[in-house]
Motif scaffolding. Sequence first.
Motif, PDB file in Angstrom:
ATOM      1  N   ASP A   1      77.198  42.970  30.360  1.00  0.00           N
ATOM      2  CA  ASP A   1      76.723  44.422  30.273  1.00  0.00           C
ATOM      3  C   ASP A   1      75.751  44.532  28.882  1.00  0.00           C
ATOM      4  N   ASP A   2      74.536  44.868  28.771  1.00  0.00           N
ATOM      5  CA  ASP A   2      73.740  45.107  27.927  1.00  0.00           C
ATOM      6  C   ASP A   2      74.138  46.477  27.075  1.00  0.00           C
ATOM      7  N   LEU A   3      74.449  46.289  25.826  1.00  0.00           N
ATOM      8  CA  LEU A   3      74.600  47.615  25.066  1.00  0.00           C
ATOM      9  C   LEU A   3      72.958  48.114  24.544  1.00  0.00           C
ATOM     10  N   GLY A   4      72.343  47.118  24.262  1.00  0.00           N
ATOM     11  CA  GLY A   4      71.033  47.643  23.516  1.00  0.00           C
ATOM     12  C   GLY A   4      70.363  46.451  22.779  1.00  0.00           C
ATOM     13  N   ALA A   5      69.234  46.930  22.566  1.00  0.00           N
ATOM     14  CA  ALA A   5      68.254  46.094  21.545  1.00  0.00           C
ATOM     15  C   ALA A   5      67.623  46.798  20.594  1.00  0.00           C
ATOM     16  N   PHE A   6      67.228  45.992  19.406  1.00  0.00           N
ATOM     17  CA  PHE A   6      66.066  46.636  18.501  1.00  0.00           C
ATOM     18  C   PHE A   6      64.758  46.357  19.291  1.00  0.00           C
ATOM     19  N   GLU A   7      63.822  47.334  18.956  1.00  0.00           N
ATOM     20  CA  GLU A   7      62.510  47.338  19.506  1.00  0.00           C
ATOM     21  C   GLU A   7      61.732  47.328  18.166  1.00  0.00           C
ATOM     22  N   LEU A   8      60.986  46.486  17.942  1.00  0.00           N
ATOM     23  CA  LEU A   8      60.572  46.120  16.559  1.00  0.00           C
ATOM     24  C   LEU A   8      59.150  46.208  16.407  1.00  0.00           C
ATOM     25  N   ARG A   9      58.305  46.689  17.506  1.00  0.00           N
ATOM     26  CA  ARG A   9      56.963  47.250  17.083  1.00  0.00           C
ATOM     27  C   ARG A   9      56.693  48.162  16.176  1.00  0.00           C
ATOM     28  N   PRO A  10      57.299  49.350  15.909  1.00  0.00           N
ATOM     29  CA  PRO A  10      56.963  50.213  14.880  1.00  0.00           C
ATOM     30  C   PRO A  10      57.330  49.695  13.790  1.00  0.00           C
ATOM     31  N   THR A  11      56.866  49.759  12.648  1.00  0.00           N
ATOM     32  CA  THR A  11      57.126  49.481  11.347  1.00  0.00           C
ATOM     33  C   THR A  11      57.470  50.535  10.317  1.00  0.00           C
ATOM     34  N   GLU A  12      57.232  51.727  10.952  1.00  0.00           N
ATOM     35  CA  GLU A  12      57.475  53.095   9.785  1.00  0.00           C
ATOM     36  C   GLU A  12      59.031  53.315  10.241  1.00  0.00           C
ATOM     37  N   PHE A  13      59.634  52.901  11.044  1.00  0.00           N
ATOM     38  CA  PHE A  13      61.053  53.157  11.301  1.00  0.00           C
ATOM     39  C   PHE A  13      61.540  52.000  12.208  1.00  0.00           C
TER      40      PHE A  13
ATOM     41  N   ASP B   1      69.511  56.510  31.737  1.00  0.00           N
ATOM     42  CA  ASP B   1      70.710  55.472  31.143  1.00  0.00           C
ATOM     43  C   ASP B   1      70.201  54.922  29.926  1.00  0.00           C
ATOM     44  N   ARG B   2      69.632  55.543  29.278  1.00  0.00           N
ATOM     45  CA  ARG B   2      69.304  55.185  27.483  1.00  0.00           C
ATOM     46  C   ARG B   2      69.222  56.066  26.752  1.00  0.00           C
ATOM     47  N   ARG B   3      69.287  55.856  25.467  1.00  0.00           N
ATOM     48  CA  ARG B   3      69.199  56.617  24.171  1.00  0.00           C
ATOM     49  C   ARG B   3      68.313  56.056  23.476  1.00  0.00           C
ATOM     50  N   GLU B   4      67.829  56.562  22.237  1.00  0.00           N
ATOM     51  CA  GLU B   4      66.999  56.061  20.961  1.00  0.00           C
ATOM     52  C   GLU B   4      67.580  56.287  19.912  1.00  0.00           C
ATOM     53  N   LEU B   5      67.478  55.561  18.964  1.00  0.00           N
ATOM     54  CA  LEU B   5      68.148  55.781  17.615  1.00  0.00           C
ATOM     55  C   LEU B   5      67.127  55.413  16.810  1.00  0.00           C
ATOM     56  N   ARG B   6      66.876  56.002  15.583  1.00  0.00           N
ATOM     57  CA  ARG B   6      65.910  55.726  14.885  1.00  0.00           C
ATOM     58  C   ARG B   6      66.419  55.643  13.124  1.00  0.00           C
ATOM     59  N   PHE B   7      66.027  54.490  12.581  1.00  0.00           N
ATOM     60  CA  PHE B   7      66.378  54.341  11.066  1.00  0.00           C
ATOM     61  C   PHE B   7      65.405  54.384  10.114  1.00  0.00           C
ATOM     62  N   THR B   8      65.402  55.072   9.085  1.00  0.00           N
ATOM     63  CA  THR B   8      64.209  55.153   8.477  1.00  0.00           C
ATOM     64  C   THR B   8      64.327  54.552   7.040  1.00  0.00           C
ATOM     65  N   SER B   9      65.290  54.383   6.422  1.00  0.00           N
ATOM     66  CA  SER B   9      65.886  53.785   5.292  1.00  0.00           C
ATOM     67  C   SER B   9      66.981  53.303   4.917  1.00  0.00           C
ATOM     68  N   ALA B  10      67.323  52.799   3.948  1.00  0.00           N
ATOM     69  CA  ALA B  10      68.873  52.354   3.536  1.00  0.00           C
ATOM     70  C   ALA B  10      69.798  53.267   3.608  1.00  0.00           C
TER      71      ALA B  10
END
Length: 119
Positions: free
Chosen positions: A52-64, A89-98
């Motif tokens: 079962d896949d939990l999820g993955a990073f999508e690395l194309r954006p560089t601003e987040f 069946d999916r959701r997105e999470l974004r992170f912008t800084s430490a």
Amino acid sequence: MDGTEEVDSFLAGLDHPLTAELQTVRGYILDAHPLVTERIKWKSPSFHVGSDDLGAFELRPTEFLRLILVFPHGLVDDPTGLMTGTWADRRELRFTSAEDVAAKRFPLQHVVRDWVALL
């Protein structure tokens, strides 16, 4: 090569402005539940429990930093509003800084633990 070595090798060559933040999020996810493991899938660090896949990073954006979580067994509660999107069946999470990553640690780990509980 096991999944962790594969991800370590991938990240050693990654040129992304939020690589350090990715490493932190990676640690939070792996620390959230002992059944969660990692690998490279979809050309990116990803997480799973068994088949079962939990999820993955999508690395194309560089601003987040974008993390896509998949929910094949149903969505989990997200009272903090950490996740965005309206897909079935999916959701997105974004992170912008430490600082943003640190602030989202416990809500993220809660989501991961609830996701594993649905298995």
